[in-house]
Scaffold this motif. Structure first.
Motif, PDB file in Angstrom:
ATOM      1  N   VAL A  61       0.845  -1.197   0.000  1.00 31.90           N
ATOM      2  CA  VAL A  61       0.000   0.000   0.000  1.00 31.90           C
ATOM      3  C   VAL A  61       0.877   1.241   0.000  1.00 31.90           C
ATOM      4  CG1 VAL A  61      -1.846   1.245   1.185  1.00 31.90           C
ATOM      5  CG2 VAL A  61      -1.772  -1.260   1.285  1.00 31.90           C
ATOM      6  N   ALA A  62       0.564   2.195  -0.874  1.00 28.94           N
ATOM      7  CA  ALA A  62       1.255   3.484  -0.937  1.00 28.94           C
ATOM      8  C   ALA A  62       0.213   4.585  -0.869  1.00 28.94           C
ATOM      9  CB  ALA A  62       2.070   3.603  -2.222  1.00 28.94           C
ATOM     10  N   PHE A  63       0.504   5.624  -0.108  1.00 29.32           N
ATOM     11  CA  PHE A  63      -0.463   6.702   0.085  1.00 29.32           C
ATOM     12  C   PHE A  63       0.268   8.002   0.357  1.00 29.32           C
ATOM     13  CE2 PHE A  63      -0.105   3.869   3.756  1.00 29.32           C
ATOM     14  CZ  PHE A  63       0.567   4.685   4.659  1.00 29.32           C
ATOM     15  N   PRO A  64      -0.406   9.155   0.202  1.00 25.32           N
ATOM     16  CA  PRO A  64       0.246  10.454   0.443  1.00 25.32           C
ATOM     17  C   PRO A  64       0.522  10.658   1.923  1.00 25.32           C
ATOM     18  CG  PRO A  64      -2.087  10.750  -0.017  1.00 25.32           C
ATOM     19  CD  PRO A  64      -1.787   9.297  -0.267  1.00 25.32           C
ATOM     20  N   GLY A  65       1.337  11.660   2.208  1.00 26.01           N
ATOM     21  CA  GLY A  65       1.701  11.934   3.588  1.00 26.01           C
ATOM     22  C   GLY A  65       0.656  12.700   4.366  1.00 26.01           C
TER      23      GLY A  65
ATOM     24  N   TRP B 106      -0.836  -4.327  -5.518  1.00 25.54           N
ATOM     25  CA  TRP B 106      -0.368  -2.989  -5.153  1.00 25.54           C
ATOM     26  C   TRP B 106      -1.570  -2.046  -5.074  1.00 25.54           C
ATOM     27  CZ3 TRP B 106       2.050  -6.475  -8.107  1.00 25.54           C
ATOM     28  CH2 TRP B 106       3.386  -6.794  -7.806  1.00 25.54           C
ATOM     29  N   VAL B 107      -1.664  -1.326  -3.956  1.00 21.93           N
ATOM     30  CA  VAL B 107      -2.747  -0.360  -3.739  1.00 21.93           C
ATOM     31  C   VAL B 107      -2.118   1.023  -3.624  1.00 21.93           C
ATOM     32  CG1 VAL B 107      -4.653   0.354  -2.252  1.00 21.93           C
ATOM     33  CG2 VAL B 107      -4.159  -2.081  -2.562  1.00 21.93           C
ATOM     34  N   LEU B 108      -2.582   1.961  -4.436  1.00 14.96           N
ATOM     35  CA  LEU B 108      -2.035   3.321  -4.453  1.00 14.96           C
ATOM     36  C   LEU B 108      -3.165   4.327  -4.291  1.00 14.96           C
ATOM     37  CD1 LEU B 108       0.203   5.461  -4.978  1.00 14.96           C
ATOM     38  CD2 LEU B 108      -0.280   5.189  -7.425  1.00 14.96           C
ATOM     39  N   LEU B 109      -3.045   5.214  -3.309  1.00 17.84           N
ATOM     40  CA  LEU B 109      -4.011   6.288  -3.093  1.00 17.84           C
ATOM     41  C   LEU B 109      -3.392   7.603  -3.555  1.00 17.84           C
ATOM     42  CD1 LEU B 109      -6.633   7.498  -1.914  1.00 17.84           C
ATOM     43  CD2 LEU B 109      -5.462   7.641   0.296  1.00 17.84           C
ATOM     44  N   GLU B 110      -4.121   8.336  -4.410  1.00 21.80           N
ATOM     45  CA  GLU B 110      -3.636   9.613  -4.932  1.00 21.80           C
ATOM     46  C   GLU B 110      -4.713  10.678  -4.773  1.00 21.80           C
ATOM     47  OE1 GLU B 110      -1.045   9.075  -8.755  1.00 21.80           O
ATOM     48  OE2 GLU B 110      -2.739   7.692  -8.899  1.00 21.80           O
ATOM     49  N   GLU B 111      -4.273  11.906  -4.567  1.00 18.96           N
ATOM     50  CA  GLU B 111      -5.164  13.064  -4.533  1.00 18.96           C
ATOM     51  C   GLU B 111      -4.983  13.837  -5.831  1.00 18.96           C
ATOM     52  OE1 GLU B 111      -5.987  17.135  -1.929  1.00 18.96           O
ATOM     53  OE2 GLU B 111      -4.390  15.740  -1.362  1.00 18.96           O
ATOM     54  N   LEU B 112      -6.033  13.846  -6.673  1.00 19.05           N
ATOM     55  CA  LEU B 112      -5.959  14.514  -7.965  1.00 19.05           C
ATOM     56  C   LEU B 112      -7.017  15.612  -8.017  1.00 19.05           C
ATOM     57  CD1 LEU B 112      -5.497  11.450 -10.361  1.00 19.05           C
ATOM     58  CD2 LEU B 112      -3.743  12.911  -9.348  1.00 19.05           C
ATOM     59  N   GLY B 113      -6.631  16.800  -7.576  1.00 19.22           N
ATOM     60  CA  GLY B 113      -7.542  17.950  -7.646  1.00 19.22           C
ATOM     61  C   GLY B 113      -8.777  17.757  -6.783  1.00 19.22           C
ATOM     62  N   ASP B 114      -9.907  17.588  -7.434  1.00 17.82           N
ATOM     63  CA  ASP B 114     -11.179  17.519  -6.719  1.00 17.82           C
ATOM     64  C   ASP B 114     -11.620  16.090  -6.448  1.00 17.82           C
ATOM     65  OD1 ASP B 114     -11.590  16.810  -9.320  1.00 17.82           O
ATOM     66  OD2 ASP B 114     -13.446  17.961  -9.580  1.00 17.82           O
ATOM     67  N   ARG B 115     -10.722  15.116  -6.550  1.00 17.37           N
ATOM     68  CA  ARG B 115     -11.129  13.731  -6.333  1.00 17.37           C
ATOM     69  C   ARG B 115      -9.971  12.919  -5.759  1.00 17.37           C
ATOM     70  NH1 ARG B 115      -9.685  14.377 -11.583  1.00 17.37           N
ATOM     71  NH2 ARG B 115      -8.543  12.682 -12.632  1.00 17.37           N
ATOM     72  N   TRP B 116     -10.336  11.805  -5.122  1.00 18.44           N
ATOM     73  CA  TRP B 116      -9.388  10.810  -4.661  1.00 18.44           C
ATOM     74  C   TRP B 116      -9.412   9.642  -5.637  1.00 18.44           C
ATOM     75  CZ3 TRP B 116      -6.043  11.996  -0.987  1.00 18.44           C
ATOM     76  CH2 TRP B 116      -6.391  12.961  -0.035  1.00 18.44           C
TER      77      TRP B 116
ATOM     78  N   GLU C 247      -5.736  -3.774 -13.482  1.00 19.05           N
ATOM     79  CA  GLU C 247      -5.674  -2.579 -12.635  1.00 19.05           C
ATOM     80  C   GLU C 247      -7.045  -1.935 -12.570  1.00 19.05           C
ATOM     81  OE1 GLU C 247      -3.301   1.686 -12.081  1.00 19.05           O
ATOM     82  OE2 GLU C 247      -2.903   0.404 -13.811  1.00 19.05           O
ATOM     83  N   TRP C 248      -7.503  -1.729 -11.347  1.00 23.44           N
ATOM     84  CA  TRP C 248      -8.758  -1.012 -11.102  1.00 23.44           C
ATOM     85  C   TRP C 248      -8.429   0.407 -10.677  1.00 23.44           C
ATOM     86  CZ3 TRP C 248     -13.755  -2.243 -11.949  1.00 23.44           C
ATOM     87  CH2 TRP C 248     -14.072  -3.587 -12.189  1.00 23.44           C
TER      88      TRP C 248
ATOM     89  N   VAL D 195      -8.007   5.659  -6.075  1.00 20.25           N
ATOM     90  CA  VAL D 195      -7.373   4.476  -5.509  1.00 20.25           C
ATOM     91  C   VAL D 195      -7.146   3.490  -6.645  1.00 20.25           C
ATOM     92  CG1 VAL D 195      -7.493   2.639  -3.805  1.00 20.25           C
ATOM     93  CG2 VAL D 195      -8.577   4.837  -3.329  1.00 20.25           C
ATOM     94  N   SER D 196      -5.904   3.103  -6.849  1.00 22.55           N
ATOM     95  CA  SER D 196      -5.558   2.131  -7.885  1.00 22.55           C
ATOM     96  C   SER D 196      -5.195   0.805  -7.220  1.00 22.55           C
ATOM     97  CB  SER D 196      -4.370   2.626  -8.723  1.00 22.55           C
ATOM     98  OG  SER D 196      -4.670   3.870  -9.330  1.00 22.55           O
ATOM     99  N   VAL D 197      -5.734  -0.275  -7.738  1.00 22.22           N
ATOM    100  CA  VAL D 197      -5.441  -1.622  -7.244  1.00 22.22           C
ATOM    101  C   VAL D 197      -4.939  -2.434  -8.435  1.00 22.22           C
ATOM    102  CG1 VAL D 197      -6.319  -3.655  -6.055  1.00 22.22           C
ATOM    103  CG2 VAL D 197      -7.283  -1.400  -5.526  1.00 22.22           C
ATOM    104  N   ARG D 198      -3.681  -2.893  -8.359  1.00 18.63           N
ATOM    105  CA  ARG D 198      -3.057  -3.551  -9.507  1.00 18.63           C
ATOM    106  C   ARG D 198      -2.480  -4.893  -9.102  1.00 18.63           C
ATOM    107  NH1 ARG D 198       2.123  -3.685 -11.369  1.00 18.63           N
ATOM    108  NH2 ARG D 198       2.806  -2.176  -9.775  1.00 18.63           N
ATOM    109  N   ASP D 199      -2.513  -5.835 -10.027  1.00 17.03           N
ATOM    110  CA  ASP D 199      -1.867  -7.130  -9.822  1.00 17.03           C
ATOM    111  C   ASP D 199      -1.134  -7.516 -11.091  1.00 17.03           C
ATOM    112  OD1 ASP D 199      -3.481  -9.057 -11.582  1.00 17.03           O
ATOM    113  OD2 ASP D 199      -5.088  -8.141 -10.401  1.00 17.03           O
ATOM    114  N   ASP D 200      -0.314  -8.557 -10.991  1.00 14.99           N
ATOM    115  CA  ASP D 200       0.455  -9.050 -12.137  1.00 14.99           C
ATOM    116  C   ASP D 200      -0.058 -10.405 -12.591  1.00 14.99           C
ATOM    117  OD1 ASP D 200       2.067  -6.841 -12.352  1.00 14.99           O
ATOM    118  OD2 ASP D 200       3.633  -7.628 -11.033  1.00 14.99           O
TER     119      ASP D 200
END
Length: 367
Positions: free
Chosen positions: A249-253, A288-298, A351-352, A300-305
């Motif tokens: 899991v990766a996320f902003p600070g 892999w789970v990634l949380l990102e803040e993109l302007g007016d929305r959050w 990837e979702w 969440v990406s969930v990816r596998d191989d």
């Protein structure tokens, strides 16, 4: 309120016409006055029709409505001549002020009343106690009606939320009975009998027990909790709890604070994605789970191989009645006002992308 205003506008129009018929013989330019009264009749019929349809209630309509009233007031000295003690439209201007108040609340009602009052004072030669009384009532009425209009809308929204919560509580109770009589008893039976199958059965029994506890807690939740505010949750903390040897899991600070219901639904959608990884790629597969803040929305990406999803597989599953992806992932995000997009091709993993607005609003209230 606009239907009631339509009736009021017709009443004050008849009043203005009656007064003009009674006194027009003594006016300096009565022919021009008839043109003004005809314009008021035509405009009144038009705005009653226009305000009846919500999609017609645009700023240009209210501004034009106000300009007609100001023009009728402005031409009154020319029509009546010297000694003006009342304008041509008279109480007809109430309709304009109340229209602003209904649509733009107390600020609109007060603004329109002030503008109309200023125009009325500008054409008068003397400021009498009667004129003061009319202006005072106009300003007071516009402000009060505007305040009540806003209060009425808030009350209607609270009523809609209460009705939805009550309906949800009733549906939860109905589902609780169905689930208790079927699914929970089946899970309890699996938990008891699965260890007889050996080591794999033990694992199966453990999973059945976990799901039984989780499902029982869900269906037995006190319905009063549905009626209470849920507060806020930090999505960063919720996603961080998913970290395992296989899930990275990766996320902003900074915290990702959002309404608790929204955060819980996003977490459930992510868990559904990870569940698909375990079932279709393997229990030891990495994700892999990634949380990102993109302007007016959050996002969440969930990816596998894993091997990926064959083209058309999701549509075929939905057609066969397997609605896990549609309900657990796509449906959840749609209810939150967001989107769920899948990117996959054979041999290249899946990837979702789950997007949710920063300030989501449930699309359940119509106005």
């Amino acid at each position: 309120m606009f239907r009631a205003l339509g009736v009021l506008r017709l009443v004050v129009l008849l009043n203005a016409l009656g007064i003009y018929l009674w006194r027009f013989h003594g006016y300096a330019h009565s022919a021009v006055g008839w043109l003004v009264m005809a314009a008021l009749v035509g405009w009144t019929v038009f705005v009653v029709w226009a305000y009846a349809a919500p999609h017609h209630r645009r700023p240009w309509l209210l501004v034009a409505d106000l300009l007609v009233a100001l023009a009728a007031i402005g031409v009154s000295p020319y029509v009546k001549g010297e000694g003006l003690n009342a304008t041509l439209p008279g109480f007809w201007v109430m309709g304009v002020v109340l229209a602003w108040a209904i649509l733009w609340r107390w600020v609109g009602g007060l603004s329109a009343a002030v503008l109309v009052s200023a125009a009325d004072l500008a054409v008068r030669e003397d400021f009498t106690q009667r004129a003061y009384g009319n202006i005072f009532l106009l300003v007071l009425g516009g402000t009060v009606v505007g305040f009540l209009s806003g209060l009425l809308q808030q009350t209607a929204a609270q009523r809609d939320r209460a009705e939805r919560a009550a309906a949800a509580a009733e549906e939860r109770q109905r589902l609780a009975r169905v689930v208790h009589d079927g699914v929970l008893q089946a899970l309890a039976l699996v938990q008891r009998r699965a260890p007889e199958l050996g080591p794999e059965g033990v694992e199966l029994g453990r999973l059945a027990g976990e799901q039984e506890v989780r499902l029982r807690g869900l269906v037995q939740q006190d319905s009063r909790e549905l009626l209470a505010p849920l507060g806020t949750l930090d999505l960063v903390q919720l996603l961080a709890a998913l970290q395992t040897a296989q899930v990275h899991v990766a996320f902003p600070g900074t915290p990702a604070t959002m309404p608790a219901e929204t955060a819980s639904e996003v977490l459930s959608a992510v868990e559904s994605c990870l569940s698909n990884v375990r079932h279709h790629v393997g229990r030891e597969a990495e994700a892999w789970v990634l949380l990102e803040e993109l302007g007016d929305r959050w996002v969440v990406s969930v990816r596998d191989d894993g091997p990926g999803i064959p083209e058309g597989r999701l549509a075929a599953s939905a057609a066969e009645g397997r609605l896990g992806v549609q309900q657990s992932i796509v449906g959840r995000m749609r209810d939150l006002g967001g989107t769920a997009t899948v990117h996959s091709s054979p041999g290249q993993g899946t990837e979702w992308e789950l997007e949710v607005p920063r300030h989501p609003e449930r699309p359940l209230v119509g106005s």
